[in-house]
Structure formats: structure tokens, C-alpha cells
Design an enzyme around this catalytic site. Structure first.
Site, short mmCIF file in Angstrom:
data_model
loop_
_atom_site.label_atom_id
_atom_site.label_comp_id
_atom_site.label_asym_id
_atom_site.label_seq_id
_atom_site.Cartn_x
_atom_site.Cartn_y
_atom_site.Cartn_z
N HIS A 128 0.84 -1.20 0.00
CA HIS A 128 0.00 0.00 0.00
C HIS A 128 0.87 1.26 0.00
O HIS A 128 0.69 2.17 -0.82
CB HIS A 128 -0.90 -0.02 1.24
N GLU A 129 1.83 1.31 0.91
CA GLU A 129 2.68 2.50 1.03
C GLU A 129 3.65 2.62 -0.15
O GLU A 129 3.98 3.74 -0.58
CB GLU A 129 3.43 2.49 2.36
N HIS A 132 1.86 4.42 -2.85
CA HIS A 132 1.90 5.87 -2.63
C HIS A 132 3.25 6.44 -3.08
O HIS A 132 3.31 7.51 -3.71
CB HIS A 132 1.69 6.19 -1.15
#
Length: 227
Positions: A128-129, A132
Site C-alpha cells: 500500500h505505502e 503511494h
């Protein structure tokens, strides 16, 4: 028959052994400690727990960087766009169980060592990160712009495994099996935007997500499909 031994005649060595045992028992159970010693015990246990969480987080991180197909894939994709992310950019720290992770262009990726249900939860958080980070590096996503963040949150929730049906059941979020993925993605994107100081309200977060939804939910880059 000899008379019972008076406790005052117990050898100092025996008293010392008993006292050490009593102190160890009190330290383990917390019973019989003075307020000052109770505070010291709580601080010690807190630090011990934080050390254990950090070691587990670092161990899992190392294993994922070598064995997780999704993490390895994202690391390679970042390198292909000249974002030379390394293990040092993924930092394990305590977050007091309020989150699982975060991304900052200035500091890299935060992994909340005390915020993971299990290893799979941590793996999904890392992916997820990294998404980003990818959006920031490739598309110049500005996380202070709520529309930019909305798109990145939609993509990260959709592609990381963060909205799998099993994960939602673990969280206690029950969606209809059909359409649960999109419902979860929308909910998590709005919840993330609300935490942004640049987002004035829940309504503004929902509006930003709605405005970018159609294009961002379809964008699976750098994956060919939803992970």
C-alpha cells in the site's frame, strides 16, 4: 525433640534467597509492589514490548524484501523510474496501535510495528505505502492536494490487498460479497483523506473521492491487474 526454629534465627543467606524470590514474584505479577516500583515495572514492560515489536517488524520486513512477490515487484518498479528505494526507507516504529503505516516524501515509509494483525497485514501495508511512493515518484502526486491523495488512496487500497474480503472480516467490516472490494476502497480512501489537514470535512473528502473515482479505480499501474 528439638523446639521449632524461631524465624529470628533463620540464616541471613536464607532470608536473602527468600527476599530475592519474593521480589521476582512481585515483579512478574505486579502484586506487593510500591507505587514507584509499579511504575518502573510498567515502563520496563512497555520498553520490552516495544523492543519485541520492533524485532518482529524488522524480521518480517527483511523476509518480505526477499520473498514477497508483490513487495519485490513494487521495489523493482520504483527502481525502474529512478526511485532508488532501499530497506532503510522502510522504518519500523511504534504508533500506539492507531495506524498500520504511512508515507512521507521527506521520510519514506513508516511501518507501525504495533499495528499489524499478522504478517499478511504487514505485507499488504508495505505494498500500500509503496504504491503511494510510486504515485509520488511517477505522477508527482502531491499528498497535500486532496484530489491527488484521493486518487492515490483509491489505487493503494484497490491494488495492495488491503481490501480483500478476508481482511475486512478480520476488521469486523461486513460487506456483501459482491461489490465488497469497491465499497471498501471508497470507505478507506475517504477515511484517509479526512486525516489530511488540507481536507476541511468529511463531505469534502467524499467529494474528492467521487470526482476522481472513475479514472483512478481503473488505474492498476504498475500491476497488470488487481493484486
Amino acid at each position: 525433640m528439638s523446639a521449632p526454629q524461631d524465624s529470628s534465627n533463620v540464616e541471613p543467606k536464607e532470608v536473602s534467597s527468600f527476599e530475592r524470590w519474593r521480589q521476582r514474584a512481585a515483579w512478574v505479577t505486579g502484586l506487593g509492589l510500591s507505587p514507584e516500583d509499579q511504575k518502573k515495572r510498567e515502563e520496563f514492560n512497555l520498553l520490552k514490548g516495544m523492543e519485541s515489536d520492533w524485532k518482529r517488524c524488522e524480521k518480517w520486513k527483511t523476509e518480505m524484501l526477499h520473498n514477497s512477490p508483490a513487495v519485490i515487484f513494487m521495489m523493482k518498479q520504483l527502481q525502474l523510474i529512478d526511485c532508488n528505494v532501499t530497506a532503510e526507507h522502510l522504518q519500523c516504529h511504534p504508533c500506539h496501535k492507531v495506524s498500520a503505516g504511512g508515507f512521507s516524501p521527506q521520510h519514506g515509509i513508516l511501518l507501525c510495528q504495533d499495528g499489524f494483525f499478522n504478517k499478511k497485514h504487514m505485507e499488504d501495508t508495505v505494498v500500500h505505502e509503496l504504491i503511494h511512493m510510486y504515485d509520488h515518484a511517477k505522477f508527482k502526486a502531491d499528498m497535500t492536494n486532496i484530489k491527488h491523495q484521493a486518487c492515490s488512496e483509491i489505487r493503494a487500497a484497490n491494488l495492495s490487498g488491503d481490501c480483500s474480503y478476508r481482511r475486512n472480516v478480520h476488521r469486523g467490516h461486513w460487506y456483501k460479497f459482491t461489490g465488497h472490494q469497491r465499497a471498501c476502497v471508497r470507505m478507506r480512501a475517504v477515511a484517509s483523506l479526512v486525516q489530511n489537514p488540507a481536507c476541511p470535512s468529511q463531505a469534502a473528502a467524499e467529494k474528492a473521492v467521487d470526482e476522481v473515482w472513475d479514472s483512478c479505480i481503473k488505474d492498476t499501474r504498475p500491476f497488470d491487474e488487481i493484486y
